[in-house]
Design a protein around this motif. Structure first.
Motif, short mmCIF file in Angstrom:
data_model
loop_
_atom_site.label_atom_id
_atom_site.label_comp_id
_atom_site.label_asym_id
_atom_site.label_seq_id
_atom_site.Cartn_x
_atom_site.Cartn_y
_atom_site.Cartn_z
N LYS A 1 0.83 -1.21 0.00
CA LYS A 1 0.00 0.00 0.00
C LYS A 1 0.86 1.26 0.00
N ILE A 2 1.92 1.26 0.80
CA ILE A 2 2.79 2.44 0.88
C ILE A 2 3.44 2.72 -0.47
N LYS B 1 2.39 1.78 -3.40
CA LYS B 1 1.36 2.18 -4.36
C LYS B 1 1.02 3.66 -4.22
N ILE B 2 0.89 4.12 -2.98
CA ILE B 2 0.59 5.54 -2.75
C ILE B 2 1.74 6.41 -3.24
N TRP C 1 1.76 6.60 -7.05
CA TRP C 1 0.75 7.52 -7.57
C TRP C 1 1.17 8.97 -7.36
N LEU C 2 1.68 9.28 -6.17
CA LEU C 2 2.12 10.64 -5.91
C LEU C 2 3.25 11.05 -6.85
N PHE D 1 -11.74 8.00 0.39
CA PHE D 1 -10.74 8.43 1.37
C PHE D 1 -11.36 9.32 2.45
N VAL E 1 -8.00 2.19 3.55
CA VAL E 1 -8.10 3.60 3.20
C VAL E 1 -9.21 3.83 2.18
#
Length: 457
Positions: free
Chosen positions: A219-220, A222-223, A226-227, A270, A306
């Protein structure tokens, strides 16, 4: 861990490509000429459209004038034909008049019948004058038509000349537009290459990250991916449109609006996750019933992500199979709690109340049955607190009513969430034993036949 390092390295590489391939200083310095080139291409394209419209108008004018010339030539031909006929008629009249005046035989006839002869001569003279007037009018119309025909011919020549000029202008503008487009494309090629590389690196990071065994790490990454991707695209837009504040603001506005629409569900999920955490709509191990696109589902909350929530499905409702797990895990987006109502059966109180119906026959002793049921429920709840219920909930209710097949008892009892079936099994076993011991029959659909035996004679 190696996969994590590799994914982060690719993410850093994508940001480096933005700064390296795009050549930030040079792009920032040459951004204003790039915007000017775009404006020049737009102006050239508008000029090309205007030239094409002018060419179309000239072609329409030429076709109209040529059609008019054809009609004029036809009218001139008809008028000349009429002119020829009138000339012949006029010559014939002159010959008749001269013959009537100079021929001696005609003179004798004039003396003998003067009035008739004079009238004939006058009529011939009048007809001759009329013919001469018609001939003069036709000659005037012929001159007028020939003049108009000449003017139309000159206009056609002028339009064809203008059309040739417009064709040369169009070819020149098309060539200029192609050159400007190629020039602008070459200027933006670095941006296009950068965008393709960023997108490829982003896809590669997600693909490698999907094989990561750690859910939290996945998850980390992936975020972060995206950022990094959104930051890269945003930075590339700034460098591409720097120097033109109005165009830059418009592009950023459109980008933001498109991003908001594309990520609408993600953003609302979110926000819903934040509200779930702050307001405590549900927590782990809560029993929740919620409306989804597949209908109403119930289950025990096992994970609050999330963007999505996971729960183990249970069959619930008013049927006897409630609180029966199906083994399925249901995932639903968090924003469903903002779009529709949902039921949390255990938010502030883990105790659920259930009802259970027992019907006995009319022949059975309902008072004894009622005492047996009271004793069983008292032993399960009031006296021993076998299921460790809160004091306020450690009681039961028993109701009696008459049904079609016999007296019906409704048992209302509490149970902790998830313990309904064991509690029901314990109560049911004791009821069956006591009813069998005291010869109390449970009612069920039956048919009774009554008749008189008749002996055969």
């Amino acid at each position: 861990m190696k996969k994590v390092v590799f994914s982060l390295s690719l993410l850093v590489l994508s940001l480096s490509l933005i700064l390296g391939i795009s050549n930030v200083p040079a792009l920032a310095q040459n951004s204003a000429p790039t915007i000017t080139a775009i404006e020049q291409i737009d102006n050239t394209a508008q000029q090309l459209d205007l030239v094409r419209q002018t060419e179309a108008q000239l072609n329409d004018t030429i076709r109209s004038l040529r059609q008019e010339n054809v009609e004029l030539e036809k009218e001139i031909t008809d008028l000349k034909k009429q002119q020829s006929e009138l000339v012949s008629r006029l010559q014939s009249l002159k010959i008749q008049i001269d013959s009537a005046r100079n021929n001696p035989t005609q003179r004798i006839r004039i003396v003998e019948n003067e009035q008739e002869l004079i009238f004939t001569l006058n009529d011939l003279e009048t007809e001759k004058d009329t013919t001469e007037e018609q001939l003069s009018a036709i000659e005037g119309r012929i001159v007028e038509k020939e003049t108009q025909l000449s003017k139309n011919t000159d206009l056609i020549s002028e339009a064809q000349s203008n059309l040739t000029i417009q064709a040369e202008t169009r070819n020149r503008v098309q060539s200029d537009l192609a050159n400007r487009f190629v020039s602008s494309l070459s200027r933006y090629s670095s941006y296009l290459i950068t965008f393709v590389i960023i997108t490829f690196v982003f896809w590669l990071v997600l693909k490698v990250n999907s094989k990561n065994q750690s859910l939290l790490t996945r998850k980390i990454i992936k975020i972060l991916a995206w950022l990094g991707y959104l930051f890269g695209v945003f930075l590339m837009m700034i460098f591409a449109l720097a120097g033109n504040i109005a165009l830059l603001l418009s592009a950023l506005g459109l980008f933001s609006a498109g991003l908001a629409i594309a990520l609408q569900d993600i953003i609302t999920s979110f926000v819903a996750w934040i509200l779930i955490k702050l307001q405590g709509y549900y927590v782990l191990k809560d029993i929740v019933t919620i409306n989804t696109s597949q209908g109403e589902v119930s289950g025990v909350i096992t994970e609050i992500g999330v963007l999505r929530t996971a729960m183990e499905q249970i069959v619930g409702g008013y049927a006897l199979d409630k609180e029966r797990p199906t083994g399925k895990v249901i995932y639903f987006p968090n924003n469903l709690v903002l779009k529709d109502c949902f039921i949390n059966a255990t938010r502030n109180h883990p105790i659920l109340w259930h009802d259970f119906n027992i019907m006995i026959t009319f022949e059975s002793d309902f008072e004894k049955a009622e005492k047996i049921l009271n004793d069983i429920l008292s032993s399960e709840f009031n006296e021993t607190n076998k299921y460790k219920l809160p004091k306020a909930d450690n009681h039961f209710k028993l109701f009696l009513n008459i049904a079609d097949s016999g007296p019906n008892f409704t048992l209302v009892f509490p149970a902790k969430a998830g313990t309904y079936r064991p509690v029901l099994a314990s109560i049911s076993a004791q009821i069956l034993k006591q009813f069998h011991k005291n010869k109390i029959d449970l009612a069920y659909p039956t048919i009774r036949a009554f008749g008189v035996n008749q002996n055969k004679s």
